[in-house]
Design a protein around this motif. Structure first.
Motif, PDB file in Angstrom:
ATOM      1  N   ARG A 189       5.961  39.319 -20.757  1.00 40.40           N
ATOM      2  CA  ARG A 189       6.994  39.999 -19.787  1.00 40.40           C
ATOM      3  C   ARG A 189       7.078  39.517 -18.516  1.00 40.40           C
ATOM      4  N   LEU A 190       6.332  38.182 -18.032  1.00 36.56           N
ATOM      5  CA  LEU A 190       6.808  38.231 -16.588  1.00 36.56           C
ATOM      6  C   LEU A 190       7.777  37.284 -16.175  1.00 36.56           C
ATOM      7  N   GLY A 191       8.210  36.479 -17.079  1.00 37.62           N
ATOM      8  CA  GLY A 191       9.315  35.565 -17.278  1.00 37.62           C
ATOM      9  C   GLY A 191       9.406  35.286 -18.177  1.00 37.62           C
ATOM     10  N   ASP A 192      10.516  34.427 -18.888  1.00 38.77           N
ATOM     11  CA  ASP A 192      10.484  32.924 -19.358  1.00 38.77           C
ATOM     12  C   ASP A 192       9.662  31.740 -18.965  1.00 38.77           C
ATOM     13  N   GLY A 193       8.690  31.812 -19.357  1.00 37.13           N
ATOM     14  CA  GLY A 193       7.880  29.739 -18.934  1.00 37.13           C
ATOM     15  C   GLY A 193       7.912  30.080 -17.474  1.00 37.13           C
ATOM     16  N   VAL A 194       7.286  31.233 -16.511  1.00 36.47           N
ATOM     17  CA  VAL A 194       6.734  31.600 -15.869  1.00 36.47           C
ATOM     18  C   VAL A 194       5.187  31.442 -16.518  1.00 36.47           C
ATOM     19  N   ARG A 195       4.440  32.237 -17.488  1.00 36.18           N
ATOM     20  CA  ARG A 195       3.043  31.077 -17.341  1.00 36.18           C
ATOM     21  C   ARG A 195       2.883  30.240 -18.550  1.00 36.18           C
ATOM     22  N   VAL A 196       3.481  31.289 -20.316  1.00 37.98           N
ATOM     23  CA  VAL A 196       3.509  31.046 -21.099  1.00 37.98           C
ATOM     24  C   VAL A 196       5.025  31.240 -21.585  1.00 37.98           C
ATOM     25  N   ASP A 197       5.728  30.501 -22.616  1.00 35.66           N
ATOM     26  CA  ASP A 197       7.042  29.948 -23.074  1.00 35.66           C
ATOM     27  C   ASP A 197       7.415  31.222 -24.553  1.00 35.66           C
ATOM     28  N   ALA A 198       6.735  31.395 -25.245  1.00 34.57           N
ATOM     29  CA  ALA A 198       6.206  31.591 -26.474  1.00 34.57           C
ATOM     30  C   ALA A 198       4.928  32.289 -27.138  1.00 34.57           C
ATOM     31  N   LEU A 199       5.238  33.581 -27.613  1.00 36.72           N
ATOM     32  CA  LEU A 199       3.559  33.851 -28.437  1.00 36.72           C
ATOM     33  C   LEU A 199       3.525  33.696 -30.264  1.00 36.72           C
ATOM     34  N   VAL A 200       2.353  33.753 -31.191  1.00 37.61           N
ATOM     35  CA  VAL A 200       2.326  33.686 -32.265  1.00 37.61           C
ATOM     36  C   VAL A 200       1.767  35.437 -32.045  1.00 37.61           C
ATOM     37  N   ALA A 201       2.096  36.152 -32.817  1.00 38.18           N
ATOM     38  CA  ALA A 201       1.693  37.222 -33.059  1.00 38.18           C
ATOM     39  C   ALA A 201       2.092  38.507 -34.224  1.00 38.18           C
TER      40      ALA A 201
END
Length: 272
Positions: A189-201
């Motif tokens: 939620r912090l932003g696109d690519g800030v810490r992570v690009d995508a999740l599998v959930a």
């Protein structure tokens, strides 16, 4: 469904130090069932504003207790403890949206399937990604010790007959693991690519996060995999497994599971 349930229940017939009927006798004598679940995984299970357990899994556990005629007490161990077996009587059941995998079958028994969950790819709403190919080489976040982690590492083995083979289309770069189901969503939620690009959930978790204002979206038409979820028990107590398995079958047949799923998820995930 009956064939799948029968196959899963059969796993409870292995011989261990537990004696047949031990858990059932303990629960009925104490008039209390202890259920292990999660405390921070909405809408499956979480603490509400009144600091009370709520969610789909919580409703399922309460209904099982009601049909047994006993009181219910929740415990909230970490995920590895919940799924790792060797409970030594601390818990009577695990109702925590657990996937039946071959590794888990060695340490816990699968009482019965109570719903199914599609796993999805989640990105920030500002992401340019439109399909799984766009995630190649990206930082992918998953909760640790889950089927999401097994999937991104291409080692997922779901232990239920009749399911199609897993297709691995994702080519991740760095894999980021998180100790809690919502932590990867907080990073994304912090932003696109800030810490992570995508999740599998799980789709349910992703939709709930979006409903609660997280600026995220699910990649349309790009399911990672679909899994059955089971109630679990300590190895091995055939009488206990048979009794609770019968209750789960009744809850499916009379529409209780469909009602709970629609209440918490907006649609019926209990159907095959």
């Amino acid at each position: 469904m009956r064939k799948i349930l029968a196959g899963l229940a059969a796993l409870g017939l292995s011989t261990t130090v537990a004696m047949a009927g031990e858990t059932l006798d303990r629960v009925m004598a104490a008039k209390e069932m202890v259920v292990a679940t999660n405390a921070g995984w909405p809408p499956q299970s979480f603490l509400d504003d009144s600091n009370q357990m709520a969610g789909f899994d919580v409703d399922v556990a309460r209904e099982i207790a009601t049909r047994l005629g006993v009181e219910l007490r929740f415990e909230t161990p970490d995920w590895a403890t919940l799924t790792g077996g060797r409970w030594q009587g601390r818990y009577d059941l695990g109702v925590g949206s657990v996937t039946p995998t071959k590794a888990r079958a060695a340490v816990i028994d699968f009482v019965g399937i109570y719903y199914y969950s599609p796993y999805v790819y989640v990105v920030h709403q500002d992401s340019a990604a439109q399909g799984v190919d766009d995630l190649a080489g990206k930082k992918i976040g998953v909760e640790t010790a889950t089927t999401s982690e097994d999937f991104v590492n291409r080692r997922l083995e779901i232990d239920a007959p009749g399911l199609p083979p897993i297709e691995y289309k994702l080519e991740p770069g760095e894999i980021l693991t998180y100790a809690d189901s919502m932590l990867p969503f907080d990073d994304l939620r912090l932003g696109d690519g800030v810490r992570v690009d995508a999740l599998v959930a799980p789709e349910q978790t992703a939709l709930n996060a979006i409903k609660n204002g997280y600026p995220l979206r699910i990649l349309e038409g790009e399911f990672a995999f679909r899994e059955p979820l089971v109630v679990i028990a300590e190895k091995a107590d055939p009488e206990w497994i048979a009794k609770v398995g019968e209750i789960i079958s009744e809850m499916k047949a009379d529409g209780t599971l469909a009602r709970f799923a629609t209440k918490w998820y907006g649609k019926d995930y209990s159907a095959e």
